[in-house]
Write an enzyme that holds these catalytic residues in place. Sequence first.
Site, PDB file in Angstrom:
ATOM      1  N   CYS A   1     -23.268  48.772 -88.844  1.00  0.00           N
ATOM      2  CA  CYS A   1     -24.600  49.267 -88.488  1.00  0.00           C
ATOM      3  C   CYS A   1     -25.285  48.202 -87.641  1.00  0.00           C
ATOM      4  CB  CYS A   1     -25.411  49.546 -89.743  1.00  0.00           C
ATOM      5  SG  CYS A   1     -27.017  50.226 -89.317  1.00  0.00           S
TER       6      CYS A   1
ATOM      7  N   ASP B   1     -33.938  54.756 -81.153  1.00  0.00           N
ATOM      8  CA  ASP B   1     -33.183  53.976 -82.140  1.00  0.00           C
ATOM      9  C   ASP B   1     -32.134  53.155 -81.387  1.00  0.00           C
ATOM     10  OD1 ASP B   1     -32.403  53.100 -84.585  1.00  0.00           O
ATOM     11  OD2 ASP B   1     -31.859  55.058 -85.399  1.00  0.00           O
ATOM     12  N   ASN B   2     -31.560  52.195 -82.096  1.00  0.00           N
ATOM     13  CA  ASN B   2     -30.423  51.447 -81.565  1.00  0.00           C
ATOM     14  C   ASN B   2     -30.695  50.767 -80.230  1.00  0.00           C
ATOM     15  OD1 ASN B   2     -28.745  51.957 -83.788  1.00  0.00           O
ATOM     16  ND2 ASN B   2     -28.392  54.033 -83.043  1.00  0.00           N
TER      17      ASN B   2
END
Length: 859
Positions: free
Chosen positions: A141, A273-274
């Site tokens: 993650c 996100d990310n």
Amino acid sequence: MVPKKSSKLGVAFPKISTATRVSQDVDIPLPPSPRGLNEVLSLDKDTPDNHVPRDPRLIRLTGVHPFNVEAPLTDLFNDGFLTSSELFYVRNHGPVPQVLDYEIPTWELSIEGLVEHPIVLSFEQILQQFDQITAPVTLVCAGNRRKEQNEVRKSKGFSWGAAGVSTSLFTGPMMADIIRQAKPLRKARYVCMEGADKLPNGHYGTSVKLNWVMDPNRGIMLAHKMNGEPLHPDHGRPLRAVIPGQIGGRSVKWLKKLIVTEFPSDNWYHINDNRVLPTMVTPELASKDPTWWHDERYAIYDLSVNSAAVYPQHNEELRITSPAAKYTARGYAYGGGGRRITRVEVSLDNGKSWRLANIEYPEDKYRNFDGQLYGGRVDIYWRETCFCWCQWSLDISVLDLEASDAILVRAMDEAMNIQPRDMYWSVLGMMNNPWFRITITKNNGVLRFEHPTQLSLISGGWMDRVKKEGGDLTNGYWGRRSSGEAPSEPAIVEEIDMRAKGLCNSIDIEGLRKHGNPESPWFVVNGEVYDGTRFLEGHPGGAQSIISAAATDVSGEFLAIHSETAKAMMSDYHIGTLDEASLAILNKEPHQELRSEPREIFLEPRSWAKAKLSEKSTVSNDTRIFSFALDHEQQTFGLPTGQHIMLKVHDSSANKDSIIRAYTPVSQTYRKGSVDLLVKIYYSTPSIAGGKMTMALDQLAIGSSVEFKGPIGKFEYLGRGNVSINDKKRSVRSFRMICGGSGITPIFQVLRAVIQDSSDPTTCVVLDGNRTEEDILCKDELDTFAATASSKCSIIHTLTNGSSSWSGQRGRISQRLLKEYVSPVESCMVLICGRKAMEQSAHKILLQLGWDESDLVFF
Ligand code: MTE
């Protein structure tokens, strides 16, 4: 080299639990034997994931739901090179889609967008028409090790320790083979992926580059098995993408669509996100200016080089018995984009000198293996890329450890990318990879080791300690002070600026007081004036919470309960600064202690009123009644039926500010001299942090003060079927009341008011959901109502974990129960109070049953 298509498949349709056997003389690491998870944990039974069996060892990082977990670091490491599916970390943005066995063969994946032949493939076709590959891949993650960033400054992400990494043998077809069948057009550049999980901002989705997908060296595949077993529901059952060497966020689970496009995905989760935004982009800037999020340069694809030490473990103690003894430090490392980790180094002198650790690359064993594994061909002998973590170890003399104050670890990859000494803090707290540091303290020949952080919400670890001791974690030396240096003031974290840029408008007390009304409430935070009028409708806490703040200074409670994101929104409502004299007057306005007149009513909507804990009685092992003495024996609390109060308690455990929560007392509204709160205490468990407020209440000594403010809430029961909602009156003939756990308390107030007034003709049906019989709050009173006023009320309890002698309803508050007891009737209103998941699912079902939104009241 692209795998050739073969007509001999060797792939049977996955039976749900049989792993293919591999002969034991094969020298490749095989996964730990599956434990066979069959049981849905009681924690999950009240959530939308009530169909997913899970391992109780996993540590939940975001409460019970959604499920975001890592294994304890030592358990993960000891599981070996391949992680068992039960301990594999999970990152779910929302509920796990339920896919029943019989639905799997017809699960469809569509390949669309810029392709000559859009196609829809069934799961069965994906297994039968394409070569099946088995390959070991480590997923990580992007938030792995984020807790360290959150210690420095709270990011927008939740706290992962160093176990957001897991490795599995994945089986399925190469994504390239599938895309090739659809024939991408010339303009095509990206492959967008979409999952079946429906989230608040649409389906989860993201993209990778088309040329990466088509490049066999990158190993991008679809998977329907991990470690030879069909995918576990948490990991994407029945089909997911596996994008090796890149952050886990790109490996879309429950895969439904591959969309070939000219541009990167515009999915909300791809954009928001990310990403690693530049370090100077504060949460405030990031929420205000969307261009930061749309800049594809900040999107993360390849993992960065990273490592951690597992041994020594956190809090491990080492007694030095022989000066010749050695301690073996061990840990893991991984690189990104298929780049091999080429060295792991350990320093015992704060980075002045380094020792070279031994590294094992279990992944390489698969390069020598030629054959079928779990129904897929192991085909990586020709591939140079490394897609798995490796394990390092180093023998260190105990005397060297004794002479050191910290073990530092760093790794380097084949492109000479090396972990940095200093953290690169960013707003999402992603890709954290500074040198991993374990501190060593000594006491009477015993060395004690401390990791940087502790799991989940638990405080501990050297970062927490250093911060508490006044060390500055950002000083480049892990907050250490040179000898004689005084502890610094705690590092000043740049606060979100809630003011409108460039606004220069002075407001005085008169101006403010003119807006002490519900129509155009102005309020003050940190000396700045905000106009809440435009937010009266949309405020999640109801208009009342803004109205009660009108013309007052609400700095304390505002800052205590609002998120960074909410604070970043405030500049839109900022209208000026209260001048100094006015601020002094505002904060000098009479506090109750200074008033000479005894007040008849205790509660005040605009200021906190203090009350002392006079009695604490135990209802069950986790439920208490807290009685608070009001100012005098004749004083009433002043809470209208159906409304709530805010309770403020000092959080002594964390030496932090106050905790503020809304409650509804259970004592009669006309009671004089005291008020009772019925509270279920949520204690911490090893994997879940307990309820801050309920634990603080539990620790209150008799005589301690708390503060109340109110009333708040948009609903009020005026009696005899008359209600007021946001000050609009209407009348009803009956109520349907749905509640769970401590959500009974506001419902109970209304129910009691109806029952106690013999001239009130209103009828009530209560549907109360709990786990066990012991969990039903106010049970005696409810039983008495049901027995003595059966013509006015019926009470239905449903339990998710009732004992064998339980004769009532079983299960969650489901469509069946709602249909049976809460179907629409005329002149009726539904009152709902419980956990968010219950409220959301009931809301959906009630609308399907035909209720009008205006008849539903959520407390
Ligand atoms: N795919 C879907 N459909 N929904 C998700 O929430 N989470 C992503 C990715 N794929 C996610 C998803 C993230 S952020 C990660 S890190 C990985 O799944 C985690 O995979 P795992 O839960 O199997 O470990």
